[in-house]
Motif scaffolding. Structure first.
Motif, short mmCIF file in Angstrom:
data_model
loop_
_atom_site.label_atom_id
_atom_site.label_comp_id
_atom_site.label_asym_id
_atom_site.label_seq_id
_atom_site.Cartn_x
_atom_site.Cartn_y
_atom_site.Cartn_z
N ASP A 120 27.73 44.55 74.24
CA ASP A 120 28.89 43.74 74.68
C ASP A 120 28.21 42.54 75.66
OD1 ASP A 120 31.68 43.46 75.37
OD2 ASP A 120 30.99 44.17 77.62
N SER A 121 27.07 42.86 76.06
CA SER A 121 26.47 41.62 76.94
C SER A 121 26.11 40.61 75.88
CB SER A 121 25.21 41.97 77.89
OG SER A 121 25.37 42.96 78.69
N PHE A 122 25.39 40.80 74.92
CA PHE A 122 25.14 39.83 73.74
C PHE A 122 26.34 39.24 73.31
CE2 PHE A 122 25.46 39.42 69.42
CZ PHE A 122 24.45 38.29 69.01
N TYR A 123 27.35 39.75 73.04
CA TYR A 123 28.53 39.12 72.36
C TYR A 123 29.06 38.27 73.55
CZ TYR A 123 33.15 38.66 70.26
OH TYR A 123 34.22 38.33 69.53
N LYS A 124 29.07 38.78 74.84
CA LYS A 124 29.74 37.60 75.60
C LYS A 124 28.88 36.38 75.69
CE LYS A 124 32.00 40.99 78.34
NZ LYS A 124 32.07 42.02 79.56
N VAL A 125 27.56 36.68 75.68
CA VAL A 125 26.53 35.42 75.66
C VAL A 125 26.96 34.41 74.50
CG1 VAL A 125 24.12 34.54 75.89
CG2 VAL A 125 24.90 36.58 77.39
N LEU A 126 26.80 35.12 73.53
CA LEU A 126 26.94 34.36 72.28
C LEU A 126 28.39 33.65 72.20
CD1 LEU A 126 26.00 33.66 69.43
CD2 LEU A 126 27.24 35.58 68.53
N THR A 127 29.48 34.25 72.61
CA THR A 127 30.74 33.70 72.48
C THR A 127 31.03 32.66 73.51
OG1 THR A 127 31.79 35.50 73.56
CG2 THR A 127 31.79 35.58 71.12
N SER A 128 30.09 32.57 74.71
CA SER A 128 30.26 31.74 75.79
C SER A 128 29.50 30.41 75.32
CB SER A 128 29.63 32.24 77.09
OG SER A 128 28.21 32.22 77.05
N LYS A 129 28.72 30.41 74.47
CA LYS A 129 27.56 29.21 73.97
C LYS A 129 28.33 28.40 72.92
CE LYS A 129 23.06 31.17 75.51
NZ LYS A 129 22.12 30.66 75.47
N VAL A 130 29.24 29.07 72.22
CA VAL A 130 29.67 28.19 70.91
C VAL A 130 31.04 29.02 70.25
CG1 VAL A 130 28.37 29.69 69.36
CG2 VAL A 130 29.01 27.32 68.74
N ARG A 131 31.96 28.40 70.12
CA ARG A 131 33.37 28.66 69.47
C ARG A 131 33.04 29.28 68.16
NH1 ARG A 131 37.01 26.44 66.24
NH2 ARG A 131 35.99 24.39 66.22
N LEU A 132 33.50 30.51 67.88
CA LEU A 132 33.54 31.04 66.56
C LEU A 132 34.87 31.50 66.18
CD1 LEU A 132 30.84 34.01 67.73
CD2 LEU A 132 30.42 31.59 66.47
N THR A 133 35.12 31.47 64.69
CA THR A 133 36.51 31.89 64.08
C THR A 133 36.57 33.16 64.10
OG1 THR A 133 36.14 29.58 63.15
CG2 THR A 133 37.55 31.36 61.99
N GLU A 134 35.57 33.90 63.45
CA GLU A 134 35.54 35.54 63.29
C GLU A 134 34.31 35.96 63.06
OE1 GLU A 134 36.80 38.02 59.07
OE2 GLU A 134 37.88 36.29 59.88
N VAL A 135 34.30 37.08 64.00
CA VAL A 135 33.03 37.84 64.20
C VAL A 135 33.32 39.31 63.69
CG1 VAL A 135 31.27 38.75 65.39
CG2 VAL A 135 32.14 36.39 65.93
N SER A 136 32.51 39.93 63.09
CA SER A 136 32.46 41.40 62.84
C SER A 136 31.32 42.17 62.87
CB SER A 136 33.02 41.57 61.35
OG SER A 136 32.32 41.18 60.10
N THR A 137 31.04 43.22 63.51
CA THR A 137 29.57 43.70 63.60
C THR A 137 29.68 45.06 63.14
OG1 THR A 137 29.60 42.58 65.52
CG2 THR A 137 28.26 44.23 65.60
N SER A 138 28.35 45.44 62.28
CA SER A 138 28.22 46.86 62.01
C SER A 138 27.19 47.36 62.66
CB SER A 138 27.97 46.67 60.40
OG SER A 138 29.12 46.49 59.74
N PHE A 139 27.01 48.74 62.90
CA PHE A 139 26.14 49.19 63.73
C PHE A 139 25.20 50.22 63.03
CE2 PHE A 139 29.08 48.06 66.87
CZ PHE A 139 28.38 47.30 67.69
N ALA A 140 23.82 50.14 62.87
CA ALA A 140 23.25 51.16 62.11
C ALA A 140 23.04 52.33 62.56
CB ALA A 140 21.56 50.70 61.97
N VAL A 141 23.40 53.33 61.82
CA VAL A 141 23.45 54.80 62.39
C VAL A 141 22.50 55.59 61.67
CG1 VAL A 141 26.07 54.69 62.81
CG2 VAL A 141 25.39 55.47 60.39
N GLY A 142 21.77 54.99 60.72
CA GLY A 142 20.40 55.63 60.15
C GLY A 142 19.52 54.64 59.74
N GLU A 143 18.22 54.89 59.87
CA GLU A 143 17.36 54.06 59.19
C GLU A 143 16.45 54.41 57.97
OE1 GLU A 143 14.99 50.75 61.45
OE2 GLU A 143 13.43 52.43 61.39
N TYR A 144 16.32 54.02 57.13
CA TYR A 144 15.85 54.47 55.98
C TYR A 144 14.49 53.98 55.22
CZ TYR A 144 19.81 57.40 56.22
OH TYR A 144 21.04 58.03 56.76
N ARG A 145 14.56 52.52 55.68
CA ARG A 145 13.31 51.57 55.30
C ARG A 145 13.49 50.40 56.32
NH1 ARG A 145 11.96 49.62 49.80
NH2 ARG A 145 10.93 51.57 49.56
#
Length: 164
Positions: A120-145
């Motif tokens: 959330d902090s990262f997102y607020k910093v990013l969106t305060s620095k530059v105008r974005l049209t669309e942002v979607s995020t996926s979170f890793a739930v397992g690491e295989y390599r």
């Protein structure tokens, strides 16, 4: 493209797996003299084949438990916007990879964070620095390599069995 022989491929495989390996150990593993190995490694460095030597840290041991892949569609496609967006992203230390893409998404950003509040902090910093049209995020739930190793080609006229 560089021409590599079987000794080159073996040396590169060894040093990309362990940058602390000694020239003596490399020489023993590939069957060349220490001097020949040193010259080849020096040549790889001089030609930019070996970019740098690093120590790979364990993110979890440093409190980073969340990997986010942030997909961004550009607000516009001007050089000015692209430059300001790149500068904004590169100024955020939690960004560990950042690519411009071809396709339906313009950029992907890999971010290493402690938790969802960190995102959330990262997102607020990013969106305060530059105008974005669309942002979607996926979170890793397992690491295989997770590897920095580059797949090494076999030299021309070499069978896969000869690499062993």
């Amino acid at each position: 493209m560089h021409d590599f022989d079987l000794h080159d491929i073996k040396i590169l495989g060894i040093v990309q797996d362990n940058a602390n390996v000694t020239i003596k150990e490399v020489a023993e593993l590939v069957g060349l003299s220490q001097n020949a190995c040193w010259k080849r490694i020096k040549s790889f460095e001089d030609r930019g084949v070996i970019k740098r030597r690093v120590t790979v840290l364990n993110p979890s041991s440093l409190g980073f438990h969340l990997i986010a892949f942030v997909n961004v569609k550009a607000a516009e496609h001007s050089e000015e916007w692209n430059t300001s967006f790149q500068q904004a992203v590169l100024s955020i230390p939690q960004v560990i990879e950042f690519y411009r893409l071809a396709g339906s998404v313009d950029y992907i950003i890999k971010v290493l964070l402690p938790d969802i509040a960190g995102f959330d902090s990262f997102y607020k910093v990013l969106t305060s620095k530059v105008r974005l049209t669309e942002v979607s995020t996926s979170f890793a739930v397992g690491e295989y390599r997770n590897s920095s190793a580059i797949p090494l080609p076999l030299p021309l006229n070499t069978s896969p069995d000869a690499a062993e």
